[in-house]
Design a protein around this motif. Structure first.
Motif, short mmCIF file in Angstrom:
data_model
loop_
_atom_site.label_atom_id
_atom_site.label_comp_id
_atom_site.label_asym_id
_atom_site.label_seq_id
_atom_site.Cartn_x
_atom_site.Cartn_y
_atom_site.Cartn_z
N GLY A 1 2.70 1.46 41.18
CA GLY A 1 2.08 2.78 41.16
C GLY A 1 3.05 3.80 40.58
O GLY A 1 4.25 3.76 40.84
N MET A 2 2.52 4.70 39.77
CA MET A 2 3.33 5.75 39.15
C MET A 2 2.60 7.07 39.26
O MET A 2 1.41 7.12 38.96
N GLY A 3 3.31 8.11 39.66
CA GLY A 3 2.64 9.39 39.78
C GLY A 3 3.56 10.56 39.55
O GLY A 3 4.78 10.46 39.75
N PHE A 4 2.96 11.67 39.13
CA PHE A 4 3.67 12.94 39.02
C PHE A 4 3.37 13.74 40.28
O PHE A 4 2.25 13.72 40.77
N SER A 5 4.36 14.46 40.78
CA SER A 5 4.11 15.32 41.94
C SER A 5 4.61 16.71 41.62
O SER A 5 5.76 17.05 41.86
N TYR A 6 3.73 17.51 41.06
CA TYR A 6 4.07 18.89 40.70
C TYR A 6 3.51 19.89 41.70
O TYR A 6 3.92 21.03 41.74
N GLU A 7 2.53 19.48 42.47
CA GLU A 7 1.89 20.37 43.44
C GLU A 7 2.35 20.01 44.85
O GLU A 7 2.72 18.86 45.11
N PRO A 8 2.31 20.97 45.79
CA PRO A 8 2.89 20.75 47.13
C PRO A 8 2.33 19.54 47.89
O PRO A 8 3.08 18.86 48.58
N LEU A 9 1.04 19.25 47.80
CA LEU A 9 0.46 18.17 48.60
C LEU A 9 0.46 16.81 47.90
O LEU A 9 0.17 15.80 48.53
N GLU A 10 0.79 16.79 46.62
CA GLU A 10 0.72 15.52 45.89
C GLU A 10 1.61 14.42 46.48
O GLU A 10 1.15 13.28 46.62
N PRO A 11 2.87 14.69 46.84
CA PRO A 11 3.68 13.61 47.42
C PRO A 11 3.03 12.98 48.66
O PRO A 11 3.04 11.76 48.83
N GLU A 12 2.44 13.84 49.50
CA GLU A 12 1.78 13.35 50.72
C GLU A 12 0.60 12.45 50.38
O GLU A 12 0.40 11.39 50.99
N TYR A 13 -0.21 12.85 49.39
CA TYR A 13 -1.39 12.05 49.02
C TYR A 13 -0.99 10.75 48.34
O TYR A 13 -1.60 9.70 48.57
N ILE A 14 0.02 10.81 47.48
CA ILE A 14 0.50 9.59 46.82
C ILE A 14 1.02 8.63 47.89
O ILE A 14 0.70 7.43 47.88
N LYS A 15 1.82 9.15 48.81
CA LYS A 15 2.40 8.31 49.87
C LYS A 15 1.30 7.72 50.75
O LYS A 15 1.39 6.57 51.19
N ALA A 16 0.25 8.48 51.03
CA ALA A 16 -0.85 7.97 51.86
C ALA A 16 -1.50 6.75 51.21
O ALA A 16 -1.80 5.76 51.89
N THR A 17 -1.71 6.81 49.90
CA THR A 17 -2.30 5.66 49.19
C THR A 17 -1.34 4.47 49.22
O THR A 17 -1.74 3.33 49.49
#
Length: 196
Positions: free
Chosen positions: A99-115
Motif C-alpha cells: 500500500g502507498m499513500g500520500f498524507s497531506y491532510e490531518p485525518l489521512e494518516p489515521e484513515y490509511i492506518k485504519a485500512t
C-alpha cells in the motif's frame, strides 16, 4: 477519442487495449450500461448484491495471479475500497500487497492506518507533505517518459510510488479514480496551459 494531437487517439469509454510482446493488438469493449432499469425510490438489497458482484469481479480482473502488487491508499473511499478488496481477495497471500499513500491532510494518516490495520497489510508506505523530492531529477525523468503536455499530474506527483514499485519489482499498480480524479480535479487544465 480525440486528443490535442491529430496523430494521437484515446480509447473510447469502456474499452481496453492490450498490446502483447509480439505486437499483437486487441481492442475490447468491456462494459455497457443497462438503460432499461425502472426508477428506484428506495434502496433495494438486490441492487447492492449486483453492484457488489460487479465490483468484486472488476477488482479481481485487475489483480495479477503472481508477483507483487502496488495499491494506492489515501484512506479515502475510492483507493481505500480498492486496497481493502484486493487485500480480501489475496487472503493468505496478503504479503504480495504494497500500500502507498500520500498524507497531506490531518485525518489521512489515521484513515490509511485504519485500512492497513483492518487487513494486516505489512507493506505500507506513506508520504507526508514534508517528504522532499529531488524535483529537477524527477521532472527530467517525467519529461523523458511522458513528454509534454501531461494530461494528469500523476506522472510527476506520484513519482515516489513509481520508484518504490521499481525497487520492489512491482509491475501492477492499482489506483482509485474517485472524486479528485473525476469530479474536482480539472484534468485537462495542465494540458491546455501547456498548449497555450
Amino acid at each position: 477519442t480525440e486528443t490535442a494531437y491529430r496523430e494521437v487517439k484515446k480509447l473510447a469509454p469502456a474499452h481496453s487495449l492490450l498490446i502483447t510482446g509480439n505486437r499483437r493488438v486487441s481492442l475490447r469493449h468491456y462494459h455497457a450500461f443497462e438503460t432499461g432499469s425502472p426508477i428506484a425510490t428506495q434502496a433495494e438489497p438486490v441492487f447492492l448484491e449486483v453492484y457488489r458482484a460487479v465490483w468484486q469481479q472488476a477488482v479481481a480482473r485487475r489483480v495479477p495471479s503472481a508477483g507483487n502488487i502496488g495499491c494506492e491508499n489515501s484512506g479515502g473511499l475510492d483507493s481505500g475500497s480498492i486496497t481493502s478488496e484486493v487485500a480480501r481477495q489475496l487472503g493468505p497471500e496478503i504479503d504480495r500487497l504494497h500500500g502507498m499513500g500520500f498524507s497531506y491532510e490531518p485525518l489521512e494518516p489515521e484513515y490509511i492506518k485504519a485500512t492497513v490495520d483492518q487487513w494486516g497489510i505489512k507493506n505500507s508506505l506513506m508520504y507526508s507533505g514534508d517528504t522532499t523530492m529531488d524535483a529537477e531529477r524527477i521532472q527530467q525523468r517525467v519529461m523523458q517518459v511522458n513528454g509534454a503536455p501531461q494530461e494528469h499530474a500523476n506522472g510527476y506527483s506520484h513519482f515516489p510510488f513509481y520508484e518504490y514499485c521499481q525497487s520492489k519489482g512491482i509491475h501492477h499498480l492499482l489506483s482509485g479514480f474517485g472524486g479528485d480524479e473525476a469530479v474536482t480535479y480539472p484534468g485537462g487544465i495542465p494540458a491546455r496551459l501547456e498548449l497555450l
